[in-house]
Scaffold this motif. Structure first.
Motif: not given
Length: 320
Positions: A32-39
């Motif tokens: 939960g530290f970043r949104l899944p779209s960060c990848v």
């Protein structure tokens, strides 16, 4: 045209960048530290990079199988040096009493006012060996990943200048270790197969002694591993070809010794301007402004060493 220097290291790093970035971001997204779209914001995958690259030249003293396969047999070897120097003589010695044998070889190097590089498998062993040699009155230092970059530079400068004679480390393949004063490279536990004792690493490490007329390599091993055998055969092959070329063309090998300076020492740590040069600058009213513009231009071009040197020139001129 796309040129990859030191391709045996650079190409695997391309694959590793994408994999490492993916692992890090997936972990952050999972907790939960970043949104899944960060990848989605990522380096190229290796196959993507491979499809996009144009005609390529891979440059390496020890190319990997992938580069050789991609070249389809178009391999160009540059084995002959302008100085006529040969690849070093390599000797395999048993590990029994290896430290005593090493100390004897180091005394010979010291007597000849040369330098020596000793490579170990662990930081602890590097530190312990350094302490042991110091007790035996050797002038020695060690270098590993805990030593910061600036200190590394100072260590290499001091080694070349003769402040100490022996440098001990784990992976002595960093740029700057090709020093002509190095007469001896000693590789402890050469038969411990792994990354630091692979064929590539062994050839690269042995090559540290290739810039000295008396360069030689001692490999301490009890077992002739495939990596060790291939590394010795390749070095021996190169040496024979170099010797044959020298004989055919009447070349006498000779070492070249340059001033023991680095860019950092020359342009950043000790920037100097002669009094005469300062006077000539002072005579021109626009000289400081001109230098300041050059400094900004150098910084914008990411040539920070030159920018730092120009900055210090400006400070000296303003002081005058």
């Amino acid at each position: 045209m796309f040129i990859v220097d030191e391709s045996h290291v650079s190409v695997p790093q391309i694959r590793a960048m994408s994999a490492g970035d993916g692992v890090r971001k997936r972990t952050l997204a999972e907790y939960g530290f970043r949104l899944p779209s960060c990848v989605d914001n990522r380096p190229l995958h290796f196959d993507e990079w491979d499809r996009m690259r144009p005609s390529s030249i891979f440059v390496s003293a020890t190319p990997a199988a992938w580069e050789i396969t991609q070249a389809h047999g178009e391999v160009v070897e540059q084995l002959v040096r302008p100085t006529g120097l040969l690849d070093p003589v390599c000797q395999v010695r048993p590990t029994h009493n290896q430290i005593e044998d090493l100390m004897k070889a180091l005394r010979e190097v010291k007597k000849d006012e040369g330098r020596a590089l000793v490579t170990t498998l662990t930081k602890k062993m590097a530190e312990d060996l350094c302490a042991y040699l110091e007790q035996a009155h050797f002038n020695v230092r060690y270098m590993h990943s805990d030593v910061d970059t600036l200190e590394r530079i100072h260590l290499l400068q001091d080694l070349r200048k003769g402040v100490f004679d022996i440098l001990i480390g784990i992976n002595l393949l960093r740029e700057g270790l090709d020093i002509p004063e190095c007469q001896l490279v000693a590789i402890l536990d050469a038969d411990k197969q792994g990354y630091l004792r692979s064929k590539t690493a062994l050839i690269q490490t042995m090559g540290r002694a290739a810039r000295n007329l008396k360069g030689r390599v001692l490999l301490y091993a009890d077992t002739m591993t495939p990596s060790l055998k291939e590394a010795l055969e390749e070095t021996h092959r190169r040496r024979n070809l170099q010797a044959l070329y020298n004989e055919e063309h009447g070349i006498i090998p000779k070492a070249t010794f340059s001033m023991a300076k680095t860019i950092l020492e020359e342009e950043v740590l000790t920037p100097k301007v002669s009094e005469k040069k300062i006077e000539s600058f002072v005579q021109r009213s626009d000289s400081i402004e001109t230098l300041r513009m050059e400094m900004i231009k150098a910084a914008e071009s990411l040539d920070f060493e030159k920018a730092a040197k120009l900055r210090d020139w400006i400070l000296q001129l303003e002081k005058q």
